[in-house]
Design an enzyme around this catalytic site. Structure first.
Site, PDB file in Angstrom:
ATOM      1  N   ASP A 209       0.881  -1.161   0.000  1.00 37.20           N
ATOM      2  CA  ASP A 209       0.000   0.000   0.000  1.00 37.20           C
ATOM      3  C   ASP A 209       0.917   1.208   0.000  1.00 37.20           C
ATOM      4  OD1 ASP A 209      -1.488   2.261   0.783  1.00 37.20           O
ATOM      5  OD2 ASP A 209      -3.067   0.942   1.527  1.00 37.20           O
ATOM      6  N   HIS A 210       1.006   1.893  -1.125  1.00 39.78           N
ATOM      7  CA  HIS A 210       2.059   2.910  -1.232  1.00 39.78           C
ATOM      8  C   HIS A 210       1.813   4.116  -0.321  1.00 39.78           C
ATOM      9  CE1 HIS A 210      -0.619   4.886  -4.184  1.00 39.78           C
ATOM     10  NE2 HIS A 210       0.127   5.977  -4.030  1.00 39.78           N
ATOM     11  N   HIS A 272      -5.865   2.848   1.136  1.00 40.66           N
ATOM     12  CA  HIS A 272      -5.055   4.013   1.513  1.00 40.66           C
ATOM     13  C   HIS A 272      -5.658   4.762   2.717  1.00 40.66           C
ATOM     14  CE1 HIS A 272      -2.991   3.099  -2.084  1.00 40.66           C
ATOM     15  NE2 HIS A 272      -3.687   3.823  -2.918  1.00 40.66           N
TER      16      HIS A 272
END
Ligand SMILES: NC(=O)C1=CN([C@@H]2O[C@H](COP(=O)(O)OP(=O)(O)OC[C@H]3O[C@@H](n4cnc5c(N)ncnc54)[C@H](OP(=O)(O)O)[C@@H]3O)[C@@H](O)[C@H]2O)C=CC1
Ligand SMILES: O=C1O[C@H](COP(=O)(O)O)[C@@H](O)[C@H](O)[C@H]1O
Length: 406
Positions: A209-210, A272
């Site tokens: 999950d950036h 996110h």
């Protein structure tokens, strides 16, 4: 980044590790192949290749060891892929040489996601690179990055396991990075987990999950638990509501093949924004070990009450279905606002408002913590608005307080 998706209390340490490709105590020398599956897509050009270029510039990827392979169905030559991504690789005047050398590390193989032929061709290209770079005592390393919609993860994982696993006698390792969203709902996430788990050992699987890599998201736990200032204020006695907002000023831009199957809730909110939510709302973990942080995230998620219909707003921007990759009759939401209510001692009665939208009037992601009004106010401060603590995740990271002064 190790597996970070909250959802079960299963401990990584308790998961099986039977495969011959272990990730611990293996040599970190030898040819490294980084394979970007879905290389023709949006994530690959906007984030994956630029991130690889930054690693290259910082000396983490050495030309004498590394080759990068793009794989997707679109028919492209090596140069056509390079031309597609070149404009996304930021470089100053002084880095033009670096850019040229980096692009030369990239090769492209075209093929389907569920057919042997393309993966055999990919394996052949990787093996050629390994044979040209392998020295005695070294082992090949293969990193597969799935920049693809989750619907194709199971078949792609099968293909790389069956056709792209390096020969066991060479040692080395093989790892798989999978993107969010991890499935569409609990059943599909569990199915995906067991499908990928049947092929690879848990330490070989990296769920990404950036948003967890963003500077201020990485700072949230430090901010909360290393600053005495916030400790007494971070609860229902002082906080009125918390808003976690993601806005983008562009639409799908040809990504309908992925986006339309998932929509904004699964694209942004479920991963996110929920990660940010967990970091803001969870209790202090026993330590900063990933397992301890994960366990606290799971606890707070389990304390969230079922979401009521009246706490959800959905929308779709005008012109969404004009994108040729989006079906004309799509009712997929591109905007959503969802209120989460946590049933625990710290947060009872404090709404957490999560909002995300594409094609809005600005690009911004921020957290707004709005405090309650001062009791017995003698200055009529209400007109100035409440105290607010804002954490702007992007652009231009910032943290600031809104205070009342005369
Ligand atoms: N875009 C972004 O900024 C980010 C995206 N992600 C995640 O990355 C993944 C890919 O997203 P993104 O790159 O934006 O999406 P894209 O729509 O650009 O898809 C990537 C590639 O996958 C192939 N593809 C698209 N739709 C399908 C389909 N229905 N079936 C099979 N293959 C398909 C296409 O390649 P081809 O047709 O050539 O095979 C396409 O180029 C998603 O899971 C997303 O959540 C994560 C973080 C950021
Ligand atoms: O995961 C995704 O994130 C991007 C936005 O990422 P950001 O770091 O630029 O904020 C979004 O555009 C995309 O739809 C989504 O899949």
């Amino acid at each position: 980044m190790a597996a970070s998706n909250a959802g079960t209390m299963e401990k990584r340490g308790s998961l099986k590790t039977t495969d011959s490709f272990r990730t611990e105590n293996v040599p970190e020398t030898g040819p490294l192949a980084i394979i970007v599956l879905g290389a023709s897509g949006d994530l690959a050009k906007k984030k994956t290749f630029p991130a690889l270029f930054n690693l290259y510039r910082q000396g983490f990827l050495q030309s004498d060891e590394v080759a990068i392979f793009g794989y997707a169905r679109t028919k492209l030559s090596d140069d056509e892929l390079r031309d597609r991504i070149r404009g996304y690789l930021s470089h100053g005047k002084d880095n033009t040489e670096d850019l040229t050398k980096f692009l030369q590390l990239i090769k492209y193989v075209s093929g389907a996601y569920d057919a042997e032929e393309g993966f055999r061709a990919l394996d052949k290209a990787i093996a050629e690179h390994e044979a040209s770079k392998l020295s005695p005592g070294e082992s090949p390393r293969r990193l597969f990055y799935l920049a693809l919609p989750p619907s194709v993860y199971p078949s792609v994982c099968k293909m790389i396991k069956f056709y792209c696993t390096p020969k066991a006698d060479l040692g080395g390792w093989m790892r798989v990075v999978v993107e969010k969203p991890f499935g569409k709902d609990l059943a599909s996430a569990e199915e995906l987990s067991s499908q990928i788990g049947a092929l690879f050992d848990e330490p070989q699987i990296y769920r990404i999950d950036h948003y967890l890599g963003k500077e201020l998201v990485q700072n949230l736990l430090v901010l909360r638990f290393a600053n005495r200032f916030f400790l007494p204020l971070w609860n229902r006695d002082h906080i009125d509501n918390v808003q976690i907002v993601f806005r983008e000023d562009f639409g799908t831009e040809g990504r309908g093949g992925y986006f339309d199957q998932y929509g904004i809730i699964r694209d942004i909110i479920q991963n996110h924004l929920l990660q940010v939510f967990c970091l803001l709302a969870m209790e202090k973990p026993v330590s900063i070990k990933p397992e301890h942080i994960r366990d606290e995230k799971v606890k707070v998620l389990q304390s969230v009450l079922p979401i009521k219909d009246e706490d959800v707003v959905l929308g779709q921007y005008d012109g969404y279905t004009e994108d040729p990759t989006v079906p004309d009759n799509s009712n997929t939401p591109t905007f959503a606002s969802v209120i989460l209510r946590i049933h625990n001692e710290r947060w009872e009665g404090v709404p957490f408002i999560l909002k995300a939208g594409k094609a809005l009037n600005s690009r911004k992601a921020d957290v707004r913590i709005q405090f309650k009004e001062v009791p017995g106010d003698i200055f009529k401060c209400q007109k100035q608005g409440r105290n607010e603590f804002v954490i702007r995740l992007q652009p231009s990271e910032a943290m600031y307080m809104k205070l009342t002064v005369s």
